[in-house]
Design a protein around this motif. Structure first.
Motif, PDB file in Angstrom:
ATOM      1  N   GLN A  70     -26.683 -29.002 -16.763  1.00 10.79           N
ATOM      2  CA  GLN A  70     -26.980 -30.437 -16.765  1.00 10.79           C
ATOM      3  C   GLN A  70     -27.673 -30.832 -18.069  1.00 10.79           C
ATOM      4  O   GLN A  70     -27.347 -31.868 -18.650  1.00 10.79           O
ATOM      5  N   GLU A  71     -28.598 -30.000 -18.541  1.00  8.53           N
ATOM      6  CA  GLU A  71     -29.271 -30.291 -19.808  1.00  8.53           C
ATOM      7  C   GLU A  71     -28.279 -30.282 -20.973  1.00  8.53           C
ATOM      8  O   GLU A  71     -28.365 -31.128 -21.870  1.00  8.53           O
ATOM      9  N   ASP A  75     -27.534 -33.493 -23.312  1.00 12.94           N
ATOM     10  CA  ASP A  75     -27.763 -33.425 -24.753  1.00 12.94           C
ATOM     11  C   ASP A  75     -26.478 -33.479 -25.579  1.00 12.94           C
ATOM     12  O   ASP A  75     -26.540 -33.503 -26.808  1.00 12.94           O
ATOM     13  N   ALA A  76     -25.325 -33.471 -24.921  1.00 14.89           N
ATOM     14  CA  ALA A  76     -24.053 -33.472 -25.646  1.00 14.89           C
ATOM     15  C   ALA A  76     -23.921 -34.747 -26.479  1.00 14.89           C
ATOM     16  O   ALA A  76     -24.198 -35.845 -26.008  1.00 14.89           O
ATOM     17  N   ALA A  77     -23.518 -34.558 -27.729  1.00 19.33           N
ATOM     18  CA  ALA A  77     -23.289 -35.713 -28.602  1.00 19.33           C
ATOM     19  C   ALA A  77     -22.126 -36.519 -28.043  1.00 19.33           C
ATOM     20  O   ALA A  77     -21.135 -35.959 -27.573  1.00 19.33           O
ATOM     21  N   ASP A  78     -22.249 -37.819 -28.073  1.00 24.65           N
ATOM     22  CA  ASP A  78     -21.174 -38.669 -27.577  1.00 24.65           C
ATOM     23  C   ASP A  78     -20.106 -38.785 -28.654  1.00 24.65           C
ATOM     24  O   ASP A  78     -20.206 -39.579 -29.581  1.00 24.65           O
ATOM     25  N   VAL A  79     -19.103 -37.934 -28.551  1.00 20.66           N
ATOM     26  CA  VAL A  79     -17.989 -37.963 -29.487  1.00 20.66           C
ATOM     27  C   VAL A  79     -16.741 -38.507 -28.795  1.00 20.66           C
ATOM     28  O   VAL A  79     -15.620 -38.278 -29.254  1.00 20.66           O
ATOM     29  N   SER A  80     -16.964 -39.240 -27.722  1.00 20.29           N
ATOM     30  CA  SER A  80     -15.834 -39.721 -26.934  1.00 20.29           C
ATOM     31  C   SER A  80     -14.912 -40.623 -27.753  1.00 20.29           C
ATOM     32  O   SER A  80     -13.693 -40.487 -27.670  1.00 20.29           O
ATOM     33  N   ARG A  81     -15.454 -41.519 -28.543  1.00 16.95           N
ATOM     34  CA  ARG A  81     -14.608 -42.406 -29.344  1.00 16.95           C
ATOM     35  C   ARG A  81     -13.804 -41.584 -30.346  1.00 16.95           C
ATOM     36  O   ARG A  81     -12.606 -41.800 -30.552  1.00 16.95           O
ATOM     37  N   TRP A  82     -14.460 -40.619 -30.989  1.00 18.09           N
ATOM     38  CA  TRP A  82     -13.778 -39.738 -31.938  1.00 18.09           C
ATOM     39  C   TRP A  82     -12.663 -38.977 -31.232  1.00 18.09           C
ATOM     40  O   TRP A  82     -11.547 -38.893 -31.730  1.00 18.09           O
TER      41      TRP A  82
END
Length: 159
Positions: A70-71, A75-82
């Protein structure tokens, strides 16, 4: 982590798998429920069918692993748009270039993506050129700190 039946790589692999699931199934809310029956890769010993599942851990071990996953997700970078833009353009993840202290401690990472069908020779040449350019900048700036000496490369297909 000491004396645990899973590795940091297992936790990252599970977090990445769940991240992909969350993207494809936004109603997925409970990390623990999703990972219970999944195998822990490092326990397979080359035989996936022999792998321990997360639910086979003791209650405390499972709870701790679930919290760590979960952590990682939090903490995952939001690279969804990329990622969406890469997919929309038909591009695939080619390689990862990382510099840092070694292992999982990166200070700098560069991602490369390409259209399917790019020759391995051209992909390797581009990867080498990027690696060389970054190294040249580090050298030109006199950056020889051990925090930036480690170089890691791997190749995985995009999902």
């Amino acid at each position: 982590m000491f004396n645990l039946p899973y590795t940091n790589d297992d936790l990252r692999r599970e977090a990445a798998r769940q991240y992909a699931e969350i993207v494809s199934k936004p109603d997925l809310l409970e990390v623990g429920d999703e990972m219970r029956t999944r195998p822990i890769a490092s326990t397979a010993g080359g035989k996936p069918e022999k792998a321990t599942t997360w639910t086979q851990l003791s209650g405390d071990e499972f709870h701790d692993a679930r919290n760590e996953v979960q952590e990682l997700l939090d903490d995952a970078a939001d690279v969804s748009r990329w990622a969406v833009d890469l997919g929309a353009c038909g591009l695939r993840f080619t390689s990862e270039l990382a510099w840092g202290r070694g292992g999982d401690a990166w200070d700098l990472a560069v991602q490369i993506a390409h259209r399917p069908g790019l020759s391995n020779e051209l992909r390797e040449a581009i990867t080498a050129a990027v690696r060389g350019a970054v190294n040249r900048v580090l050298d030109d700036r006199g950056i020889d700190d051990t925090r930036l000496l480690h170089q890691h490369t791997s190749e995985e297909p995009a999902s």
